[in-house]
Design an enzyme around this catalytic site. Sequence first.
Site, PDB file in Angstrom:
ATOM      1  N   ARG A  53       1.596  -3.413   0.413  1.00 49.27           N
ATOM      2  CA  ARG A  53       0.484  -2.447   0.443  1.00 49.27           C
ATOM      3  C   ARG A  53       0.261  -1.779  -0.913  1.00 49.27           C
ATOM      4  NH1 ARG A  53       1.851   2.823   0.998  1.00 49.27           N
ATOM      5  NH2 ARG A  53      -0.003   3.530   2.114  1.00 49.27           N
ATOM      6  N   ASP A  67      -0.042   9.307  -0.439  1.00 44.10           N
ATOM      7  CA  ASP A  67       0.982   8.986   0.560  1.00 44.10           C
ATOM      8  C   ASP A  67       2.047  10.067   0.668  1.00 44.10           C
ATOM      9  OD1 ASP A  67      -0.009   6.525   1.215  1.00 44.10           O
ATOM     10  OD2 ASP A  67       1.371   5.381  -0.051  1.00 44.10           O
TER      11      ASP A  67
END
Length: 221
Positions: free
Chosen positions: A150, A164
């Site tokens: 990712r 994140d």
Amino acid sequence: MKIDILTLFPEMFETIFSHSIIKRAITEKKVEIEIHNFRDYSKDPHHKVDDTPYGGGCGMVLTCQPIFDCVESLKTKDSKVILLTPDGLPYKQKVAYELSKEKHLILICGHYEGFDDRIRTLCDYEISIGDYVLTGGELASMVLTDSIVRLLPGVIEEESHKNDSFNNNLLDYPTYTKPSVFRGMEVPSVLLSGDHKKIEEYRKEESIKKTQKRRPDLLEK
Ligand code: 6GU
């Protein structure tokens, strides 16, 4: 990036990378993932891959030969070899970032009671995904692969992993979508205000508050 995964249970990987973001990354050739059964490399007439431990004790131990031969057949000057083992270094987002810059990863899944300690000499890193014991390294290698892929350029928008959880040692701020009221629960009004500076401040504050409450250990770093 190329990721080779060495396992005795290739079937465990059949569907895991066939969905959503990882599937798209493979289709768009951002990553190539190949699963190898190291039993195929065993020179034993019965394709044995384990044996009893020297010094006695229970269980079977993975032998050197099949894993050495398999790694050596895949390894190039660009390869990093990683052993998944509960006594490895704790896996963190920072490690995922570092590994996402590599060209070629070879992941070795340990299994059964353990592996011959000389297998460690093949490896650049030994990684554990947490303080608990799994039956094998397969799930751990899936966790590494997912978290690394990712982060590869073009797989998801960079903007979305900039925020994140664990970046800057902070957990994510809360997010909401329509409707603005659901079963009496209201979306914080600042998010409906259109004031981007205020929204940014609110999110930063919420991140800090959540981290203080749930993971004060992160703030100490
Ligand atoms: Cl990488 N392997 C196994 N067998 N157990 C684990 C682990 C790895 N990480 C945490 N527990």
